[in-house]
Motif scaffolding. Structure first.
Motif, PDB file in Angstrom:
ATOM      1  N   ARG A  35       0.837  -1.207   0.000  1.00 17.36           N
ATOM      2  CA  ARG A  35       0.000   0.000   0.000  1.00 17.36           C
ATOM      3  C   ARG A  35       0.869   1.252   0.000  1.00 17.36           C
ATOM      4  NH1 ARG A  35      -4.542  -2.082   4.300  1.00 17.36           N
ATOM      5  NH2 ARG A  35      -5.885  -3.090   2.758  1.00 17.36           N
ATOM      6  N   HIS A  43       0.966   3.962  -3.019  1.00 15.44           N
ATOM      7  CA  HIS A  43       0.659   5.366  -2.743  1.00 15.44           C
ATOM      8  C   HIS A  43       1.754   6.283  -3.293  1.00 15.44           C
ATOM      9  CE1 HIS A  43      -0.664   8.925  -0.585  1.00 15.44           C
ATOM     10  NE2 HIS A  43       0.578   9.055  -0.132  1.00 15.44           N
ATOM     11  N   GLY A 101       1.564   6.309  -7.108  1.00 15.37           N
ATOM     12  CA  GLY A 101       0.431   7.097  -7.581  1.00 15.37           C
ATOM     13  C   GLY A 101       0.734   8.586  -7.542  1.00 15.37           C
ATOM     14  N   ASP A 155      -3.405  -9.975  -7.468  1.00 13.00           N
ATOM     15  CA  ASP A 155      -4.160  -9.293  -6.416  1.00 13.00           C
ATOM     16  C   ASP A 155      -3.262  -8.626  -5.378  1.00 13.00           C
ATOM     17  OD1 ASP A 155      -3.219 -11.676  -5.321  1.00 13.00           O
ATOM     18  OD2 ASP A 155      -4.999 -11.980  -4.079  1.00 13.00           O
ATOM     19  N   LEU A 181      -2.283  -4.838  -8.492  1.00  8.21           N
ATOM     20  CA  LEU A 181      -3.618  -4.298  -8.265  1.00  8.21           C
ATOM     21  C   LEU A 181      -3.546  -2.991  -7.481  1.00  8.21           C
ATOM     22  CD1 LEU A 181      -6.712  -4.466  -8.323  1.00  8.21           C
ATOM     23  CD2 LEU A 181      -6.563  -5.843  -6.224  1.00  8.21           C
ATOM     24  N   ARG A 182      -2.737  -2.962  -6.436  1.00 12.96           N
ATOM     25  CA  ARG A 182      -2.631  -1.762  -5.608  1.00 12.96           C
ATOM     26  C   ARG A 182      -2.054  -0.578  -6.404  1.00 12.96           C
ATOM     27  NH1 ARG A 182      -3.996  -5.156  -2.217  1.00 12.96           N
ATOM     28  NH2 ARG A 182      -2.819  -6.718  -1.176  1.00 12.96           N
ATOM     29  N   HIS A 224      -2.224  -0.220  -9.694  1.00  8.17           N
ATOM     30  CA  HIS A 224      -3.273   0.147 -10.660  1.00  8.17           C
ATOM     31  C   HIS A 224      -4.291   1.077 -10.003  1.00  8.17           C
ATOM     32  CE1 HIS A 224      -6.851  -0.310 -13.204  1.00  8.17           C
ATOM     33  NE2 HIS A 224      -5.984  -0.503 -14.178  1.00  8.17           N
ATOM     34  N   GLU A 225      -4.750   0.695  -8.820  1.00  2.00           N
ATOM     35  CA  GLU A 225      -5.742   1.511  -8.110  1.00  2.00           C
ATOM     36  C   GLU A 225      -5.176   2.884  -7.728  1.00  2.00           C
ATOM     37  OE1 GLU A 225      -8.251  -2.177  -6.085  1.00  2.00           O
ATOM     38  OE2 GLU A 225      -6.708  -1.151  -4.898  1.00  2.00           O
ATOM     39  N   ALA A 226      -3.951   2.908  -7.223  1.00  7.10           N
ATOM     40  CA  ALA A 226      -3.359   4.172  -6.765  1.00  7.10           C
ATOM     41  C   ALA A 226      -3.093   5.127  -7.921  1.00  7.10           C
ATOM     42  CB  ALA A 226      -2.063   3.895  -5.997  1.00  7.10           C
ATOM     43  N   SER A 228      -4.554   5.072 -10.898  1.00  6.89           N
ATOM     44  CA  SER A 228      -5.859   5.455 -11.451  1.00  6.89           C
ATOM     45  C   SER A 228      -6.484   6.575 -10.632  1.00  6.89           C
ATOM     46  CB  SER A 228      -6.803   4.251 -11.483  1.00  6.89           C
ATOM     47  OG  SER A 228      -6.333   3.264 -12.361  1.00  6.89           O
ATOM     48  N   ALA A 229      -6.438   6.441  -9.309  1.00  5.37           N
ATOM     49  CA  ALA A 229      -7.024   7.453  -8.433  1.00  5.37           C
ATOM     50  C   ALA A 229      -6.260   8.775  -8.518  1.00  5.37           C
ATOM     51  CB  ALA A 229      -7.046   6.955  -6.990  1.00  5.37           C
ATOM     52  N   PRO A 284      -6.431   4.822 -15.839  1.00  8.17           N
ATOM     53  CA  PRO A 284      -5.727   3.593 -15.453  1.00  8.17           C
ATOM     54  C   PRO A 284      -4.392   3.459 -16.190  1.00  8.17           C
ATOM     55  CG  PRO A 284      -7.521   3.085 -16.949  1.00  8.17           C
ATOM     56  CD  PRO A 284      -7.611   4.556 -16.651  1.00  8.17           C
TER      57      PRO A 284
END
Length: 170
Positions: free
Chosen positions: A94, A98, A101, A124, A128-129, A131-133, A135-136, A141
């Motif tokens: 995480r 962060h 990102g 996973d 994945l983490r 990609h999410e960070a 993207s946000a 993405p």
């Protein structure tokens, strides 16, 4: 190929094609980013960097391939992000995601090559983490490619027999 061989090959090909490249590394903790930046800016020697980050205590793998990777980045002015942190696997992932990102949002147009151990590479986990960070942070993405190489069992077998430096492809 070793991680440093792959990084040099890919980053050279991308930079030759005009692609901005940054490296993200697990082998240095983010709390040591300032020391890493001083090393990259040539105001700190490799030995001083290793001492400042207490490398022998904070990372258990041989320095040589990592040192080659950082030296390559230093010679080319390539940014390097120290992404590791204390804690369990999930909190470290995480934290790295962060940082990635935030960096991606502040540095659009850069391709970030990250180097992490195989425990982080399941779909996973870190992919994945990240990609999410990203993207946000950026609103779009990222495209990702995961390369799994140098399985630990093979690495330590070669290291134990003194053949690690002799091997380029496993």
């Amino acid at each position: 190929l070793s991680q440093s061989d792959v990084a040099r090959f890919v980053a050279r090909a991308l930079s030759d094609a005009g692609q901005l490249v940054a490296l993200g590394v697990e082998f240095l903790q983010s709390r040591h980013q300032e020391w890493l930046d001083h090393y990259l800016a040539r105001s700190l020697s490799e030995g001083e960097l290793l001492e400042a980050v207490d490398y022998g205590r904070t990372w258990c793998f041989p320095w040589t391939p990592y040192g080659e990777l950082l030296s390559w980045a230093r010679q080319r002015g390539c940014p390097v992000l120290a992404l590791n942190s204390p804690g369990d696997l999930l909190s470290r992932e995480r934290h790295a995601a962060h940082l990635l990102g935030g960096w991606a949002a502040e540095n659009p147009g850069h391709l970030i090559l990250c180097f992490f151990g195989e425990l982080h590479l399941a779909p996973d986990k870190l992919p994945l983490r990240v990609h999410e960070a990203i993207s946000a942070a950026t609103g779009s993405p990222p495209r990702q490619v995961v390369v799994h190489q140098n399985m630990d069992q093979v690495y330590w077998s070669l290291e134990g027999r003194g053949h690690l430096q002799d091997s380029t492809v496993v």
